[in-house]
Design a protein around this motif. Sequence first.
Motif, PDB file in Angstrom:
ATOM      1  N   GLU A   1      24.494 -22.821 -64.538  1.00 53.67           N
ATOM      2  CA  GLU A   1      24.425 -22.143 -63.256  1.00 53.67           C
ATOM      3  C   GLU A   1      25.641 -22.467 -62.392  1.00 53.67           C
ATOM      4  O   GLU A   1      26.109 -21.652 -61.609  1.00 53.67           O
ATOM      5  N   VAL A   2      26.138 -23.704 -62.502  1.00 51.58           N
ATOM      6  CA  VAL A   2      27.314 -24.069 -61.720  1.00 51.58           C
ATOM      7  C   VAL A   2      28.510 -23.264 -62.179  1.00 51.58           C
ATOM      8  O   VAL A   2      29.322 -22.799 -61.396  1.00 51.58           O
ATOM      9  N   ARG A   3      28.644 -23.065 -63.469  1.00 52.49           N
ATOM     10  CA  ARG A   3      29.769 -22.284 -63.969  1.00 52.49           C
ATOM     11  C   ARG A   3      29.696 -20.848 -63.445  1.00 52.49           C
ATOM     12  O   ARG A   3      30.706 -20.274 -63.060  1.00 52.49           O
ATOM     13  N   GLY A   4      28.512 -20.267 -63.449  1.00 53.24           N
ATOM     14  CA  GLY A   4      28.362 -18.922 -62.911  1.00 53.24           C
ATOM     15  C   GLY A   4      28.736 -18.869 -61.449  1.00 53.24           C
ATOM     16  O   GLY A   4      29.414 -17.943 -60.990  1.00 53.24           O
ATOM     17  N   TYR A   5      28.317 -19.865 -60.700  1.00 53.66           N
ATOM     18  CA  TYR A   5      28.629 -19.966 -59.274  1.00 53.66           C
ATOM     19  C   TYR A   5      30.139 -20.080 -59.057  1.00 53.66           C
ATOM     20  O   TYR A   5      30.706 -19.444 -58.177  1.00 53.66           O
ATOM     21  N   GLU A   6      30.810 -20.882 -59.906  1.00 56.70           N
ATOM     22  CA  GLU A   6      32.257 -21.064 -59.759  1.00 56.70           C
ATOM     23  C   GLU A   6      33.027 -19.796 -60.141  1.00 56.70           C
ATOM     24  O   GLU A   6      34.032 -19.446 -59.512  1.00 56.70           O
ATOM     25  N   ILE A   7      32.557 -19.104 -61.173  1.00 57.95           N
ATOM     26  CA  ILE A   7      33.191 -17.844 -61.576  1.00 57.95           C
ATOM     27  C   ILE A   7      33.058 -16.816 -60.456  1.00 57.95           C
ATOM     28  O   ILE A   7      34.014 -16.117 -60.115  1.00 57.95           O
ATOM     29  N   ALA A   8      31.865 -16.751 -59.863  1.00 60.64           N
ATOM     30  CA  ALA A   8      31.624 -15.791 -58.781  1.00 60.64           C
ATOM     31  C   ALA A   8      32.526 -16.075 -57.589  1.00 60.64           C
ATOM     32  O   ALA A   8      33.133 -15.159 -57.017  1.00 60.64           O
ATOM     33  N   ASP A   9      32.642 -17.344 -57.211  1.00 61.28           N
ATOM     34  CA  ASP A   9      33.494 -17.694 -56.070  1.00 61.28           C
ATOM     35  C   ASP A   9      34.938 -17.258 -56.301  1.00 61.28           C
ATOM     36  O   ASP A   9      35.585 -16.690 -55.402  1.00 61.28           O
ATOM     37  N   ALA A  10      35.457 -17.536 -57.500  1.00 63.46           N
ATOM     38  CA  ALA A  10      36.847 -17.170 -57.793  1.00 63.46           C
ATOM     39  C   ALA A  10      37.034 -15.661 -57.783  1.00 63.46           C
ATOM     40  O   ALA A  10      38.011 -15.142 -57.232  1.00 63.46           O
ATOM     41  N   ALA A  11      36.089 -14.928 -58.372  1.00 59.45           N
ATOM     42  CA  ALA A  11      36.204 -13.470 -58.444  1.00 59.45           C
ATOM     43  C   ALA A  11      36.140 -12.838 -57.055  1.00 59.45           C
ATOM     44  O   ALA A  11      36.927 -11.941 -56.729  1.00 59.45           O
ATOM     45  N   LEU A  12      35.227 -13.308 -56.218  1.00 62.92           N
ATOM     46  CA  LEU A  12      35.056 -12.720 -54.892  1.00 62.92           C
ATOM     47  C   LEU A  12      36.221 -13.060 -53.965  1.00 62.92           C
ATOM     48  O   LEU A  12      36.497 -12.326 -53.014  1.00 62.92           O
ATOM     49  N   ASP A  13      36.893 -14.158 -54.248  1.00 65.64           N
ATOM     50  CA  ASP A  13      38.063 -14.538 -53.450  1.00 65.64           C
ATOM     51  C   ASP A  13      39.341 -13.862 -53.931  1.00 65.64           C
ATOM     52  O   ASP A  13      40.419 -14.083 -53.375  1.00 65.64           O
ATOM     53  N   GLY A  14      39.252 -13.069 -55.022  1.00 67.62           N
ATOM     54  CA  GLY A  14      40.422 -12.379 -55.540  1.00 67.62           C
ATOM     55  C   GLY A  14      41.287 -13.227 -56.462  1.00 67.62           C
ATOM     56  O   GLY A  14      42.423 -12.848 -56.772  1.00 67.62           O
TER      57      GLY A  14
ATOM     58  N   GLN B   1      15.920 -41.832 -49.676  1.00 65.19           N
ATOM     59  CA  GLN B   1      16.295 -42.864 -50.633  1.00 65.19           C
ATOM     60  C   GLN B   1      17.478 -43.698 -50.140  1.00 65.19           C
ATOM     61  O   GLN B   1      18.090 -44.457 -50.885  1.00 65.19           O
ATOM     62  N   GLY B   2      17.781 -43.540 -48.850  1.00 60.79           N
ATOM     63  CA  GLY B   2      18.802 -44.373 -48.245  1.00 60.79           C
ATOM     64  C   GLY B   2      20.232 -43.949 -48.495  1.00 60.79           C
ATOM     65  O   GLY B   2      21.170 -44.714 -48.256  1.00 60.79           O
ATOM     66  N   ARG B   3      20.422 -42.700 -48.960  1.00 66.61           N
ATOM     67  CA  ARG B   3      21.778 -42.197 -49.176  1.00 66.61           C
ATOM     68  C   ARG B   3      21.962 -40.883 -48.437  1.00 66.61           C
ATOM     69  O   ARG B   3      20.995 -40.190 -48.119  1.00 66.61           O
ATOM     70  N   ALA B   4      23.216 -40.527 -48.188  1.00 68.36           N
ATOM     71  CA  ALA B   4      23.516 -39.262 -47.515  1.00 68.36           C
ATOM     72  C   ALA B   4      24.304 -38.368 -48.459  1.00 68.36           C
ATOM     73  O   ALA B   4      25.131 -38.842 -49.243  1.00 68.36           O
ATOM     74  N   ILE B   5      24.023 -37.073 -48.409  1.00 61.02           N
ATOM     75  CA  ILE B   5      24.783 -36.091 -49.178  1.00 61.02           C
ATOM     76  C   ILE B   5      25.147 -34.966 -48.226  1.00 61.02           C
ATOM     77  O   ILE B   5      24.323 -34.554 -47.401  1.00 61.02           O
ATOM     78  N   ASP B   6      26.382 -34.463 -48.300  1.00 57.75           N
ATOM     79  CA  ASP B   6      26.803 -33.416 -47.374  1.00 57.75           C
ATOM     80  C   ASP B   6      26.334 -32.042 -47.855  1.00 57.75           C
ATOM     81  O   ASP B   6      25.797 -31.893 -48.959  1.00 57.75           O
ATOM     82  N   ASP B   7      26.537 -31.026 -47.004  1.00 58.72           N
ATOM     83  CA  ASP B   7      26.072 -29.672 -47.335  1.00 58.72           C
ATOM     84  C   ASP B   7      26.690 -29.156 -48.627  1.00 58.72           C
ATOM     85  O   ASP B   7      26.009 -28.533 -49.445  1.00 58.72           O
ATOM     86  N   GLU B   8      27.974 -29.387 -48.800  1.00 57.11           N
ATOM     87  CA  GLU B   8      28.651 -28.863 -49.986  1.00 57.11           C
ATOM     88  C   GLU B   8      28.102 -29.491 -51.259  1.00 57.11           C
ATOM     89  O   GLU B   8      27.861 -28.800 -52.259  1.00 57.11           O
ATOM     90  N   GLY B   9      27.899 -30.799 -51.228  1.00 54.42           N
ATOM     91  CA  GLY B   9      27.339 -31.470 -52.401  1.00 54.42           C
ATOM     92  C   GLY B   9      25.925 -31.016 -52.684  1.00 54.42           C
ATOM     93  O   GLY B   9      25.546 -30.784 -53.839  1.00 54.42           O
ATOM     94  N   ALA B  10      25.112 -30.862 -51.615  1.00 56.51           N
ATOM     95  CA  ALA B  10      23.732 -30.408 -51.792  1.00 56.51           C
ATOM     96  C   ALA B  10      23.693 -28.981 -52.329  1.00 56.51           C
ATOM     97  O   ALA B  10      22.870 -28.649 -53.190  1.00 56.51           O
ATOM     98  N   ALA B  11      24.601 -28.121 -51.829  1.00 58.58           N
ATOM     99  CA  ALA B  11      24.651 -26.733 -52.299  1.00 58.58           C
ATOM    100  C   ALA B  11      25.027 -26.681 -53.777  1.00 58.58           C
ATOM    101  O   ALA B  11      24.476 -25.881 -54.547  1.00 58.58           O
ATOM    102  N   LEU B  12      25.958 -27.515 -54.182  1.00 55.26           N
ATOM    103  CA  LEU B  12      26.370 -27.544 -55.582  1.00 55.26           C
ATOM    104  C   LEU B  12      25.228 -28.025 -56.471  1.00 55.26           C
ATOM    105  O   LEU B  12      25.014 -27.502 -57.567  1.00 55.26           O
ATOM    106  N   LEU B  13      24.454 -28.992 -55.978  1.00 55.27           N
ATOM    107  CA  LEU B  13      23.322 -29.489 -56.754  1.00 55.27           C
ATOM    108  C   LEU B  13      22.256 -28.407 -56.899  1.00 55.27           C
ATOM    109  O   LEU B  13      21.677 -28.237 -57.981  1.00 55.27           O
ATOM    110  N   VAL B  14      22.002 -27.648 -55.821  1.00 57.18           N
ATOM    111  CA  VAL B  14      21.035 -26.547 -55.897  1.00 57.18           C
ATOM    112  C   VAL B  14      21.512 -25.489 -56.893  1.00 57.18           C
ATOM    113  O   VAL B  14      20.734 -24.955 -57.689  1.00 57.18           O
ATOM    114  N   ALA B  15      22.814 -25.193 -56.851  1.00 57.52           N
ATOM    115  CA  ALA B  15      23.366 -24.210 -57.797  1.00 57.52           C
ATOM    116  C   ALA B  15      23.239 -24.710 -59.224  1.00 57.52           C
ATOM    117  O   ALA B  15      23.015 -23.932 -60.158  1.00 57.52           O
ATOM    118  N   ALA B  16      23.380 -26.010 -59.414  1.00 61.93           N
ATOM    119  CA  ALA B  16      23.337 -26.578 -60.766  1.00 61.93           C
ATOM    120  C   ALA B  16      21.920 -26.668 -61.313  1.00 61.93           C
ATOM    121  O   ALA B  16      21.662 -26.351 -62.460  1.00 61.93           O
TER     122      ALA B  16
END
Length: 325
Positions: A198-211, A144-159
């Motif tokens: 799903e994004v909230r769950g992903y964000e909670i998991a990241d914070a918990a696993l990072d201590g 579609q003529g646009r670029a998205i980076d890995d982090e943005g694409a990963a967040l969209l998949v999580a969402a």
Amino acid sequence: MANPFGKILLVTGNSEFLSDRAKRQAVAQVREAAPEAEIAETAASALAPGEFTALTSASLFSQATAVVLTDLQDLGEQVAGELLQYAASPSDDTAVVLVHGGGAKGKGLLDKLRKTAAVSEVAQQAPKYERDLIAWVRQEARTQGRAIDDEGAALLVAAVGSDLRSLAAAVDQLVTTLAEGERLDATVVGRYFGGRAEVRGYEIADAALDGRLDLALERARWAESAKVAPLLITAALASGLRQLARVATADPGLRDADLAREVGAPPFKIRSLRQSARGWSEASLRQALDAVAHADLQVKGGSAEPGHAVERMIIDIAVARARTS
């Protein structure tokens, strides 16, 4: 534009969405090449002997015709013979599109069609792992003529999840909403899809696993107030811990890209997981997984207040991690 007439397009694969889109693109190509073309679409199982031959015969009303057969795996034996006979000498005024739903059924017919010069195949396999979904989202944006980076694409998949139809719609929404020249990245994805459970769950998991206990609890309480299903949070923690365990026990000499293929995560996430893994041991990971399993049972069984069960789980994970430090 390639001329679709006198040819047979074989669409195969296990993704209904991708196969349907390939079929629609093929039909659009036929209409562009010959707007007056008659197009007949039918399920293969509905064809009686002689009907495929009739559909591919010259039309009294239009010089150009197209025949679309879906669910090719259900084609009857006699009609399959007609199809193979036609494929050996296709009509120059007819375009044929065949859609096979995947699986082993009808493999003999597929093998014979693949050996025919007039047949070209488009294989549509659904992405299997997270890294494949992320790559698919990036490619979808590029088309579609646009670029998205890995982090943005990963967040969209999580969402959005792994449903390709929903992911394609989300990419389309982002592309059409963004201003000209605006960067499509994780910040933009979070702006439009950050409210997804799903994004909230992903964000909670990241914070918990990072201590980061305070941040994980803060996000968990915010998720509870927003009526996020606790099962999504326990699922996110379980998935994160499993990935962390695979990274922690992997050969330290593996490159990020090689480890990403083993774990099923994108390379940028591997770097983050490797950093998090330094705060964990095999015993603490087992203890954390036990805490998640216990919370999951409590939430599903209703034996504890869900919000309390989630917070207790996050605290138990933090305790397990602290014992390694």
